[in-house]
Write an enzyme that holds these catalytic residues in place. Structure first.
Site, PDB file in Angstrom:
ATOM      1  N   SER A  60      18.548  49.909  14.634  1.00 44.56           N
ATOM      2  CA  SER A  60      18.576  50.939  13.594  1.00 44.56           C
ATOM      3  C   SER A  60      18.119  50.329  12.279  1.00 44.56           C
ATOM      4  O   SER A  60      18.271  49.124  12.054  1.00 44.56           O
ATOM      5  CB  SER A  60      20.002  51.499  13.442  1.00 44.56           C
ATOM      6  N   TYR A  90      29.064  50.117  11.175  1.00 47.04           N
ATOM      7  CA  TYR A  90      27.868  50.445  11.955  1.00 47.04           C
ATOM      8  C   TYR A  90      26.725  49.510  11.577  1.00 47.04           C
ATOM      9  O   TYR A  90      26.032  48.983  12.452  1.00 47.04           O
ATOM     10  CB  TYR A  90      27.475  51.901  11.717  1.00 47.04           C
TER      11      TYR A  90
END
Length: 238
Positions: free
Chosen positions: A126, A139
C-alpha cells in the site's frame, strides 16, 4: 499448468487477481474465509480452500501445494483513529493478518520455489507503507514491514531464479473501508473515477508475470490518475 495460490481471494483485489490468473490458464487455488464467495469461485472453475491464515493449524493444511505463483493479498484495516486510542486487540489483529500470516505462509511456500529454481511471489502492499497517513499508524506500520520484507526477500530469492514483486496500491475501490466508513463517505471517495479498480491491479500483475524471467519488477505503484488533493480538476471525456 502453472499453479497459483491467491490469498484473500473472495473479494476485491484478490478476487480480481484469482479470476485473471484463471482466465490466463493458470491453475488457481483461491484461499479465503467466506464460504459463499469461495463457492462462487469454485463454480467458475477455480480450486478453493476455506482457511484462516492467522491460524497455524489451518496453514498446515496447505503443505501439499507447490505453486509457481504466490499472491499474498489477504489483509485488513483496523479502525481509523489516533494511535493513542487504539484497542490492543485491533492492533494484534492487524499485525497477525497483515504481517505474521504473510511471513508464515511465505516461509511455507518459498523454500519449494527455491528448490525448484522457479517462481514469483507477490505482496499486496500500500502507499500507506511508503508515506504517513493520519489515523492509520498501525496499518502503515504493517504495510511498511511488508515493503521491507518483500525487498529483502527479493535479494534472498534472486540467486535461485525466483522473482518477488510488491504491489503498491493507492486508492482502490474495494470493500476495505466497508466496516469503517459510512456508505456516503465511501461513495465520495470513489466518485469521478478517482479510484483504481481491482481489475486494473490484476492486469498489471499479469503484465509483470509476462516479462522475461530475467526481469524482476521489484515493486509497482498503481494509483488513480486524478488525485483529489492535487491541483486542477479531471477533464471529462468528450
Amino acid at each position: 499448468m502453472a499453479q497459483a495460490v491467491v490469498t484473500g481471494a473472495t473479494s476485491g483485489i484478490g478476487r480480481a487477481i484469482a479470476l485473471a490468473l484463471h482466465d490466463a490458464g493458470r491453475q488457481v487455488v483461491a484461499l479465503g474465509r467466506n464460504a459463499s464467495a469461495l463457492a462462487d469461485l469454485a463454480a467458475l472453475g477455480l480450486q478453493t480452500r476455506q482457511i484462516d491464515l492467522t491460524d497455524a493449524a489451518s496453514l498446515a493444511t496447505l503443505a501439499d501445494l507447490t505453486p509457481d505463483i504466490l499472491v499474498n493479498n489477504a489483509g485488513m484495516m483496523p479502525p481509523l483513529g489516533n494511535f493513542c486510542d487504539a484497542d490492543p486487540a485491533d492492533m494484534d489483529q492487524a499485525i497477525n493478518t497483515n504481517l505474521r500470516a504473510v511471513l508464515t505462509l511465505t516461509r511455507a511456500i518459498a523454500p519449494g520455489m527455491r528448490a525448484r529454481g522457479h517462481g514469483h511471489i507477490f505482496f499486496t502492499g500500500s502507499t500507506a507503507g511508503h508515506a504517513p497517513f493520519a489515523n492509520l499508524a498501525v496499518y502503515c506500520a504493517t504495510k511498511a514491514a511488508i515493503a521491507g520484507f518483500a525487498q529483502a526477500l527479493r535479494l534472498d530469492m534472486a540467486p535461485h531464479n525466483v522473482r518477488v514483486t510488491e504491489i503498491v496500491a493507492g486508492r482502490v475501490e474495494t470493500g476495505l473501508y466497508s466496516a469503517l466508513l459510512p456508505a456516503e463517505t465511501r461513495a465520495a471517495m470513489y466518485a469521478g473515477n478517482a479510484a483504481v479498480q481491482p481489475e486494473d491491479v490484476a492486469a498489471m500483475l499479469l503484465a509483470v508475470l509476462a516479462l522475461p524471467q530475467s526481469v524482476d519488477v521489484a515493486r509497482f505503484d498503481i494509483l488513480p490518475t486524478y488525485q483529489g488533493g492535487a491541483t486542477g480538476t479531471p477533464k471529462k471525456e468528450a
